[in-house]
Enzyme design. Sequence first.
Site, PDB file in Angstrom:
ATOM      1  N   HIS A 180       0.418  -1.594   0.405  1.00 16.93           N
ATOM      2  CA  HIS A 180       0.362  -0.443  -1.032  1.00 16.93           C
ATOM      3  C   HIS A 180       0.955   1.096  -0.017  1.00 16.93           C
ATOM      4  CE1 HIS A 180      -3.122  -2.784   0.824  1.00 16.93           C
ATOM      5  NE2 HIS A 180      -2.664  -3.434   2.220  1.00 16.93           N
TER       6      HIS A 180
HETATM    7  O1  RIB Z   1      -5.132   0.443   5.065  1.00 15.61           O
HETATM    8  C1  RIB Z   1      -3.815   0.085   4.752  1.00 15.61           C
HETATM    9  C2  RIB Z   1      -3.265   0.914   5.070  1.00 15.61           C
HETATM   10  O2  RIB Z   1      -2.647   0.920   6.934  1.00 15.61           O
HETATM   11  C3  RIB Z   1      -1.304   1.462   5.579  1.00 15.61           C
HETATM   12  O3  RIB Z   1      -0.865   2.834   5.321  1.00 15.61           O
HETATM   13  C4  RIB Z   1      -0.834   0.209   6.332  1.00 15.61           C
HETATM   14  O4  RIB Z   1       0.977   0.609   6.677  1.00 15.61           O
HETATM   15  C5  RIB Z   1      -2.075  -0.034   7.595  1.00 15.61           C
HETATM   16  O5  RIB Z   1      -0.819   1.601   8.266  1.00 15.61           O
END
Ligand code: RIB
Length: 317
Positions: free
Chosen positions: A240
């Site tokens: 992500h």
């Molecule tokens: O939903 C994904 C996010 O939530 C990313 O930033 C992961 O590191 C968690 O923080």
Amino acid sequence: MKKIPVIMDCDPGHDDAIALVLALSSEKLKVLGVTSCSGNQTIEKTTYNARRILELLGKREVPVARGRSCPLLNDGRTAAGAHGETGLDGPVLPEPVAPLREETAVEFMAKLLEESEEKVTLVPTGPLTNIGTLILSYPHLLPKIERICMMGGSVVSGCSDKGASEFNILVDAYAADIVFTSGIPITMMGLDVTNFSTIGYGEEKEAFRNSGHVGKFVAELVDFFGRLFQMIGWPGAPIHDACAVAWLIKPEIFESRDLHVEIDLNGENTYASTVADFHGLSGKAPNATVCLKSDQKQFVELLLDACKSYEREGAVR
Ligand code: RIB
Ligand code: CA
């Protein structure tokens, strides 16, 4: 080549760690500093993790400042299920040597903004608590912010336990609302694009493992972080947070739309969702460039090249 000055605000976190690997390797970015936020784990753990990652990458010169320990108005939450008790379970990391900055994350971000001759891009990859606090506390510095290029939200596919919301927004929806109503240009990397910006479990991951120390670190992060996604048949581990960095380096691998996005602060089942006006019905001007698709192969190639660059640099400890 003129570098983009950035501040990484993160809650490492496996994918935050990979975002740092990418940001600190790029010739297009100058990382002025790293600030920690609570999210994936407590502020103590995410701060410690950020320092350990920089030590592993041979980047002791990059300053780290500790962020707020809890969201603006609601109780915090962590994601030990995804990131483990340490927040970075799996790989073995060195102890940090460089000292933590004495300023708070928000004070340090303000200092960097004041001192920078150019506008600075903020790259939050965790809850937006620090960013929201910065906006409220230092309104005179907003003109020094070039853009907020963030990982968070989702305009088509929710994910977290509140159904329609995404973790980073859910943890501190009020801070997210401050950001999305601030008027600062935003690039939003929501789950719509990040869930499919993955490192596959087979050859792709092994290519990282065999590419050197940092690649081995990334593969071990994916070993742990990817295990739950593999169980549910996901095509790979979604990286992500690295999407927010990749957009600054190679925006052409993403497809996006400029949309008006609002944070739902009142819904029972839609609380903390990022509601996008796809058809211009709100009459409100777009406030975010919302990425919706990525070229996964080019994304992985970018990350792998980043890992290999540390070997060439010979800086890894
Ligand atoms: O939903 C994904 C996010 O939530 C990313 O930033 C992961 O590191 C968690 O923080
Ligand atoms: Ca994160």
